[in-house]
Scaffold this active site. Structure first.
Site, short mmCIF file in Angstrom:
data_model
loop_
_atom_site.label_atom_id
_atom_site.label_comp_id
_atom_site.label_asym_id
_atom_site.label_seq_id
_atom_site.Cartn_x
_atom_site.Cartn_y
_atom_site.Cartn_z
N ASN A 9 0.88 -1.17 0.00
CA ASN A 9 0.00 0.00 0.00
C ASN A 9 0.91 1.22 0.00
O ASN A 9 1.49 1.56 1.03
CB ASN A 9 -0.90 -0.03 1.26
CG ASN A 9 -1.72 1.23 1.40
OD1 ASN A 9 -1.79 2.05 0.50
ND2 ASN A 9 -2.35 1.38 2.56
N TRP A 10 1.04 1.82 -1.16
CA TRP A 10 1.99 2.94 -1.28
C TRP A 10 1.46 4.22 -0.64
O TRP A 10 2.19 5.19 -0.50
CB TRP A 10 2.31 3.19 -2.76
CG TRP A 10 3.14 2.13 -3.42
CD1 TRP A 10 3.52 0.92 -2.87
CD2 TRP A 10 3.71 2.17 -4.74
NE1 TRP A 10 4.29 0.21 -3.78
CE2 TRP A 10 4.42 0.96 -4.94
CE3 TRP A 10 3.68 3.10 -5.78
CZ2 TRP A 10 5.09 0.67 -6.12
CZ3 TRP A 10 4.35 2.81 -6.96
CH2 TRP A 10 5.05 1.62 -7.13
N LYS A 11 0.17 4.25 -0.31
CA LYS A 11 -0.45 5.46 0.28
C LYS A 11 -0.17 6.67 -0.62
O LYS A 11 -0.09 6.53 -1.83
CB LYS A 11 0.03 5.65 1.71
CG LYS A 11 -0.15 4.37 2.54
CD LYS A 11 -0.01 4.56 4.01
CE LYS A 11 -0.19 3.21 4.71
NZ LYS A 11 -0.20 3.33 6.16
N HIS A 95 -9.63 1.42 4.60
CA HIS A 95 -8.38 1.59 5.34
C HIS A 95 -8.60 2.53 6.52
O HIS A 95 -9.38 3.48 6.43
CB HIS A 95 -7.30 2.15 4.40
CG HIS A 95 -5.94 2.09 5.02
ND1 HIS A 95 -5.51 3.04 5.92
CD2 HIS A 95 -4.94 1.19 4.90
CE1 HIS A 95 -4.28 2.71 6.32
NE2 HIS A 95 -3.91 1.59 5.70
N GLU A 97 -6.96 4.88 7.64
CA GLU A 97 -6.70 6.30 7.35
C GLU A 97 -7.91 6.93 6.66
O GLU A 97 -8.21 8.10 6.88
CB GLU A 97 -5.42 6.44 6.51
CG GLU A 97 -4.18 6.19 7.37
CD GLU A 97 -2.99 5.58 6.64
OE1 GLU A 97 -2.95 5.64 5.39
OE2 GLU A 97 -2.11 5.02 7.32
N GLU A 167 -5.77 -4.89 10.42
CA GLU A 167 -4.73 -3.87 10.66
C GLU A 167 -5.03 -3.12 11.95
O GLU A 167 -5.83 -2.17 11.96
CB GLU A 167 -4.73 -2.86 9.50
CG GLU A 167 -4.37 -3.47 8.16
CD GLU A 167 -3.73 -2.45 7.24
OE1 GLU A 167 -2.60 -2.72 6.79
OE2 GLU A 167 -4.33 -1.39 6.99
N GLY A 173 2.20 2.23 10.67
CA GLY A 173 3.14 3.33 10.52
C GLY A 173 3.86 3.71 11.81
O GLY A 173 4.53 4.73 11.87
N SER A 213 3.06 -2.19 10.28
CA SER A 213 4.51 -2.27 10.53
C SER A 213 5.11 -3.64 10.19
O SER A 213 6.08 -4.07 10.80
CB SER A 213 4.85 -1.89 11.98
OG SER A 213 4.46 -0.54 12.23
N GLY A 234 2.67 -1.11 4.24
CA GLY A 234 2.79 0.30 3.89
C GLY A 234 4.24 0.68 3.69
O GLY A 234 4.82 0.47 2.61
N GLY A 235 4.85 1.22 4.73
CA GLY A 235 6.21 1.77 4.64
C GLY A 235 7.22 0.86 3.95
O GLY A 235 7.96 1.30 3.07
P1 PGA Z 1 2.58 0.22 7.57
O1 PGA Z 1 1.15 0.44 6.90
O2 PGA Z 1 3.12 -1.07 7.03
O3 PGA Z 1 3.38 1.42 7.16
O4 PGA Z 1 2.37 0.14 9.05
C1 PGA Z 1 0.26 -0.61 6.72
C2 PGA Z 1 -1.02 -0.11 6.12
O5 PGA Z 1 -1.49 0.96 6.51
O6 PGA Z 1 -1.63 -0.77 5.25
#
Ligand code: PGA
Length: 251
Positions: A9-11, A95, A97, A167, A173, A213, A234-235
């Site tokens: 997930n590149w956000k 998600h 966010e 999640e 994050g 994470s 994500g990251g």
């Molecule tokens: P993260 O994000 O790996 O940076 O914690 C995961 C996500 O939000 O899908």
């Protein structure tokens, strides 16, 4: 046997030119072939460029949200048809966010999931509790409500195109990863909800990812847990070396 799905997930990262570089690196370094399914969920503006790089490979293209209406006056949104025509196969919905910063509710998530599945997209539905909810002992209740509300009206035959990503919001994050046992426990709870809503055999086939994470160091241990069938990353999905290690950690 369930085939694991590793999704990045590149956000809101990677301009189109940077996206091209990253997608090429992931493609070149990927040796997993059929071991797991690989998805990269990129910003909407990167979709055309990344599609040209991944088309015909085992890397599938994903978007990060989709609207439920077929078309119309919804400024800033994208329709299922737009994603389909652009070569997108997967879409993340719900998600945390989107829920936290953009007012997504269980009801709007349900409408988006319904429209996406009806339109032939594969959905990665995100659920998970806040830190205060976990500390108040409400994890099961939160995940139960989010899952049941999101799946209202979804038929058993549509489940093959649905993945749930557990999640925990406190792990996203933050570098604070859930322990493999914590993650597996909630993924197991979600599997039981699927069994309750549909059937035991549907639950046995159902793909449930962990996200929050996940990185090159902890992926192997998380992905070895019985109820964890992949990751939403994500990251660590923004670094091709790390993402490749995670892909190689799939069981
Ligand atoms: P993260 O994000 O790996 O940076 O914690 C995961 C996500 O939000 O899908």
């Amino acid at each position: 046997m369930r085939k694991q799905v590793i999704a990045g997930n590149w956000k809101m990262n990677m301009t189109p030119s940077k996206a091209v570089v990253l997608a090429k690196e992931i493609k070149e370094k990927n040796t997993a072939k059929d071991k797991c399914d690989i998805v990269i969920c990129v910003p909407a503006i990167d979709i055309p460029a990344v599609y040209e790089i991944v088309k015909g490979t085992n890397i599938k293209l994903g978007a990060q949200n989709v609207h439920f209406a077929p078309s119309g006056a919804f400024t800033g949104e994208l329709s299922v048809e737009m994603l389909n025509e652009s070569g997108v196969e997967y879409v993340i919905i719900g998600h945390s966010e989107r829920r936290q910063y953009f007012g997504e509710t269980d009801q709007s998530v349900n409408k988006r999931v319904t429209a996406a599945l009806e339109g032939g997209l594969k959905v990665i539905l995100c659920v998970g509790e806040l830190l205060e909810e976990r500390e108040a002992g409400k994890t099961t209740q939160v995940v139960d409500t989010q899952t049941r509300e999101a799946l209202k009206g979804i038929s058993a035959s549509a489940l093959k195109n649905l993945i749930i990503a557990y999640e925990p919001v406190w792990a996203i994050g933050t570098g604070k990863v859930a322990t493999p046992e914590q993650a597996d426990e909630v993924c197991g709870i979600i599997r039981n909800i699927i069994a309750d809503l549909y059937s035991k055999s549907a639950a046995d086939e159902f793909i449930i990812q962990y996200g929050g994470s996940m990185n090159a160091k902890n992926a192997k241990e998380l992905l070895a847990m019985p109820n964890i069938d992949g990751g939403l990353i994500g990251g660590a999905s923004l670094k091709s070396d790390d993402f490749t290690v995670i892909i190689d950690s799939a069981q």
